[in-house]
Design a protein around this motif. Structure first.
Motif, PDB file in Angstrom:
ATOM      1  N   ASN A 197       0.784  -1.223   0.000  1.00 27.51           N
ATOM      2  CA  ASN A 197       0.000   0.000   0.000  1.00 27.51           C
ATOM      3  C   ASN A 197       0.823   1.285   0.000  1.00 27.51           C
ATOM      4  O   ASN A 197       0.266   2.361   0.083  1.00 27.51           O
ATOM      5  N   SER A 247       2.658   4.440  -1.428  1.00 27.64           N
ATOM      6  CA  SER A 247       2.610   5.207  -2.668  1.00 27.64           C
ATOM      7  C   SER A 247       4.038   5.506  -3.086  1.00 27.64           C
ATOM      8  O   SER A 247       4.979   5.401  -2.287  1.00 27.64           O
ATOM      9  N   GLU A 248       4.220   5.893  -4.326  1.00 25.97           N
ATOM     10  CA  GLU A 248       5.553   6.224  -4.815  1.00 25.97           C
ATOM     11  C   GLU A 248       6.137   7.379  -4.000  1.00 25.97           C
ATOM     12  O   GLU A 248       7.315   7.366  -3.636  1.00 25.97           O
ATOM     13  N   HIS A 249       5.318   8.348  -3.703  1.00 28.25           N
ATOM     14  CA  HIS A 249       5.764   9.516  -2.949  1.00 28.25           C
ATOM     15  C   HIS A 249       6.259   9.123  -1.546  1.00 28.25           C
ATOM     16  O   HIS A 249       7.235   9.676  -1.044  1.00 28.25           O
TER      17      HIS A 249
END
Length: 150
Positions: free
Chosen positions: A114, A116-118
């Motif tokens: 879960n 995120s790339e950020h």
């Protein structure tokens, strides 16, 4: 007559400690199921044994891989680095999955999937700083510009 997916499963199960390319697995299938494949081998489009081996290898590496994995969860593939390798994977013993002898990483948990790339950038920067002694900075795509045309 044994189906092609079942042939793949049987050969991999008989050789649990080996990894095969599609061509090697096809050769094992031909060696083990030669009598059942004799009718297919008689097809005139197979001018040589190599042509026949290439056809069986294409069948192994093609859509049958999805069928085989659906039929038997112990059939595993490793796609990278190429070539794709087929092997007999985890054994299920008393409801507990045991790792195969190849030492592959376990399936990621819901917590790790879960991200995120950020959210991963700070973790990557921390890892590179500690393990590789690199000073890394993230480029903010919203504020950066390429006004020099480079």
């Amino acid at each position: 007559m044994t189906s092609r997916p079942q042939m793949i499963i049987n050969v991999l199960q008989a050789n649990p400690d080996e990894q095969f390319t599609a061509r090697q697995l096809a050769q094992k299938i031909i060696d083990h199921y030669g009598a059942e494949l004799a009718d297919k081998r008689q097809n005139p489009r197979f001018a040589s044994d190599d042509d026949f081996l290439s056809q069986i290898a294409a069948e192994v590496g093609g859509g049958r891989t999805v069928q085989v994995k659906a039929m038997c969860p112990q059939v595993m593939t490793r796609d990278k680095p190429r070539p794709r390798l087929f092997y007999w994977g985890k054994e299920i013993d008393n409801g507990v999955q045991q790792e195969s002898s190849f030492g592959f990483a376990p399936t990621p948990s819901a917590e790790t999937v879960n991200f995120s790339e950020h959210a991963l950038y700070p973790l990557l920067i921390e890892y590179l700083s500690e393990e590789e002694q690199l000073l890394c900075r993230r480029i903010d795509e919203k504020r950066s510009s390429n006004n020099k045309g480079l």
